[in-house]
Scaffold this motif. Structure first.
Motif, PDB file in Angstrom:
ATOM      1  N   LEU A  30       0.821  -1.204   0.000  1.00  8.33           N
ATOM      2  CA  LEU A  30       0.000   0.000   0.000  1.00  8.33           C
ATOM      3  C   LEU A  30       0.859   1.259   0.000  1.00  8.33           C
ATOM      4  O   LEU A  30       0.612   2.197  -0.758  1.00  8.33           O
ATOM      5  CB  LEU A  30      -0.948  -0.014   1.198  1.00  8.33           C
ATOM      6  CG  LEU A  30      -1.825   1.215   1.388  1.00  8.33           C
ATOM      7  CD1 LEU A  30      -2.718   1.447   0.174  1.00  8.33           C
ATOM      8  CD2 LEU A  30      -2.660   1.069   2.654  1.00  8.33           C
ATOM      9  N   LYS A  31       1.880   1.290   0.825  1.00 10.07           N
ATOM     10  CA  LYS A  31       2.751   2.473   0.934  1.00 10.07           C
ATOM     11  C   LYS A  31       3.416   2.800  -0.403  1.00 10.07           C
ATOM     12  O   LYS A  31       3.538   3.977  -0.769  1.00 10.07           O
ATOM     13  CB  LYS A  31       3.800   2.231   2.027  1.00 10.07           C
ATOM     14  CG  LYS A  31       4.808   3.338   2.167  1.00 10.07           C
ATOM     15  CD  LYS A  31       4.223   4.538   2.888  1.00 10.07           C
ATOM     16  CE  LYS A  31       5.331   5.519   3.229  1.00 10.07           C
ATOM     17  NZ  LYS A  31       5.128   6.835   2.687  1.00 10.07           N
ATOM     18  N   GLU A  32       3.828   1.784  -1.150  1.00  7.76           N
ATOM     19  CA  GLU A  32       4.442   2.025  -2.463  1.00  7.76           C
ATOM     20  C   GLU A  32       3.470   2.751  -3.386  1.00  7.76           C
ATOM     21  O   GLU A  32       3.834   3.703  -4.081  1.00  7.76           O
ATOM     22  CB  GLU A  32       4.834   0.709  -3.128  1.00  7.76           C
ATOM     23  CG  GLU A  32       5.983  -0.020  -2.511  1.00  7.76           C
ATOM     24  CD  GLU A  32       6.256  -1.320  -3.224  1.00  7.76           C
ATOM     25  OE1 GLU A  32       7.133  -1.319  -4.110  1.00  7.76           O
ATOM     26  OE2 GLU A  32       5.586  -2.335  -2.922  1.00  7.76           O
ATOM     27  N   LEU A  33       2.231   2.277  -3.405  1.00  9.14           N
ATOM     28  CA  LEU A  33       1.218   2.873  -4.279  1.00  9.14           C
ATOM     29  C   LEU A  33       0.869   4.283  -3.814  1.00  9.14           C
ATOM     30  O   LEU A  33       0.715   5.189  -4.630  1.00  9.14           O
ATOM     31  CB  LEU A  33      -0.022   1.981  -4.343  1.00  9.14           C
ATOM     32  CG  LEU A  33       0.225   0.594  -4.951  1.00  9.14           C
ATOM     33  CD1 LEU A  33      -0.990  -0.293  -4.753  1.00  9.14           C
ATOM     34  CD2 LEU A  33       0.593   0.709  -6.416  1.00  9.14           C
ATOM     35  N   ASP A  35       2.813   6.352  -2.296  1.00  7.65           N
ATOM     36  CA  ASP A  35       3.929   7.224  -2.672  1.00  7.65           C
ATOM     37  C   ASP A  35       3.861   7.605  -4.149  1.00  7.65           C
ATOM     38  O   ASP A  35       4.147   8.746  -4.513  1.00  7.65           O
ATOM     39  CB  ASP A  35       5.270   6.544  -2.375  1.00  7.65           C
ATOM     40  CG  ASP A  35       5.576   6.472  -0.882  1.00  7.65           C
ATOM     41  OD1 ASP A  35       4.900   7.163  -0.088  1.00  7.65           O
ATOM     42  OD2 ASP A  35       6.497   5.712  -0.521  1.00  7.65           O
ATOM     43  N   MET A  36       3.466   6.672  -5.006  1.00  5.68           N
ATOM     44  CA  MET A  36       3.416   6.960  -6.446  1.00  5.68           C
ATOM     45  C   MET A  36       2.279   7.915  -6.806  1.00  5.68           C
ATOM     46  O   MET A  36       2.434   8.746  -7.698  1.00  5.68           O
ATOM     47  CB  MET A  36       3.309   5.662  -7.249  1.00  5.68           C
ATOM     48  CG  MET A  36       4.628   4.922  -7.343  1.00  5.68           C
ATOM     49  SD  MET A  36       4.575   3.513  -8.459  1.00  5.68           S
ATOM     50  CE  MET A  36       4.077   2.227  -7.346  1.00  5.68           C
ATOM     51  N   ILE A  53      -4.834   2.603 -10.027  1.00  7.18           N
ATOM     52  CA  ILE A  53      -4.684   3.180  -8.697  1.00  7.18           C
ATOM     53  C   ILE A  53      -4.509   4.682  -8.882  1.00  7.18           C
ATOM     54  O   ILE A  53      -3.614   5.131  -9.598  1.00  7.18           O
ATOM     55  CB  ILE A  53      -3.453   2.589  -7.972  1.00  7.18           C
ATOM     56  CG1 ILE A  53      -3.491   1.060  -7.948  1.00  7.18           C
ATOM     57  CG2 ILE A  53      -3.342   3.174  -6.571  1.00  7.18           C
ATOM     58  CD1 ILE A  53      -4.653   0.453  -7.202  1.00  7.18           C
ATOM     59  N   ALA A  54      -5.401   5.449  -8.258  1.00  7.51           N
ATOM     60  CA  ALA A  54      -5.364   6.914  -8.370  1.00  7.51           C
ATOM     61  C   ALA A  54      -5.413   7.521  -6.979  1.00  7.51           C
ATOM     62  O   ALA A  54      -5.720   6.840  -5.990  1.00  7.51           O
ATOM     63  CB  ALA A  54      -6.561   7.401  -9.195  1.00  7.51           C
ATOM     64  N   GLY A  79      -3.808  13.768 -11.493  1.00  9.32           N
ATOM     65  CA  GLY A  79      -2.638  13.342 -10.753  1.00  9.32           C
ATOM     66  C   GLY A  79      -1.969  12.133 -11.393  1.00  9.32           C
ATOM     67  O   GLY A  79      -2.429  11.582 -12.393  1.00  9.32           O
ATOM     68  N   ASP A  80      -0.854  11.735 -10.792  1.00 12.57           N
ATOM     69  CA  ASP A  80      -0.167  10.533 -11.247  1.00 12.57           C
ATOM     70  C   ASP A  80      -1.007   9.318 -10.875  1.00 12.57           C
ATOM     71  O   ASP A  80      -1.643   9.289  -9.816  1.00 12.57           O
ATOM     72  CB  ASP A  80       1.203  10.419 -10.574  1.00 12.57           C
ATOM     73  CG  ASP A  80       2.174  11.506 -11.007  1.00 12.57           C
ATOM     74  OD1 ASP A  80       1.901  12.193 -12.010  1.00 12.57           O
ATOM     75  OD2 ASP A  80       3.210  11.661 -10.340  1.00 12.57           O
ATOM     76  N   VAL A  81      -1.023   8.317 -11.737  1.00  8.71           N
ATOM     77  CA  VAL A  81      -1.778   7.091 -11.503  1.00  8.71           C
ATOM     78  C   VAL A  81      -0.876   5.881 -11.784  1.00  8.71           C
ATOM     79  O   VAL A  81       0.163   6.009 -12.416  1.00  8.71           O
ATOM     80  CB  VAL A  81      -3.058   7.018 -12.360  1.00  8.71           C
ATOM     81  CG1 VAL A  81      -3.968   8.189 -12.090  1.00  8.71           C
ATOM     82  CG2 VAL A  81      -2.731   6.914 -13.836  1.00  8.71           C
TER      83      VAL A  81
END
Length: 90
Positions: A30-33, A35-36, A53-54, A79-81
């Motif tokens: 979850l933390k990786e996503l 952060d992205m 994932i947004a 935003g980045d997704v």
């Protein structure tokens, strides 16, 4: 239309697409996503066994539109997704 991938795709608002793999194993934590995408995540199921994932708060935060991801999915994304094959997320 979205095509299945063997790796994740980090799609940035500037149009850059970066292939991404989980740091541990075969599933992103979850933390990786978070952060992205820059915050809390929202999971959006897509056709072809894909998931997007947004940033859950992207619209209220006023994040810039992501034209590349919007065109790829037919959704209004900001935003980045991260685009993942189902099963790669936490």
């Amino acid at each position: 239309m979205v095509k299945p991938a063997k790796v994740g795709q980090w799609i940035k608002v500037d149009g850059t697409i970066i292939p991404v793999l989980p740091s541990k194993g075969t599933r992103f934590e979850l933390k990786e996503l978070q952060d992205m995408v820059g915050g809390y995540v929202e999971r959006i199921k897509l056709p072809k066994s894909m998931v997007l994932i947004a940033n859950e708060d992207g619209h209220p935060m006023g994040l810039p539109r992501n034209p590349t991801a919007s065109q790829m999915t037919g959704l209004d994304l900001v935003g980045d997704v991260v685009l993942l094959p189902r099963g790669m997320g936490w």
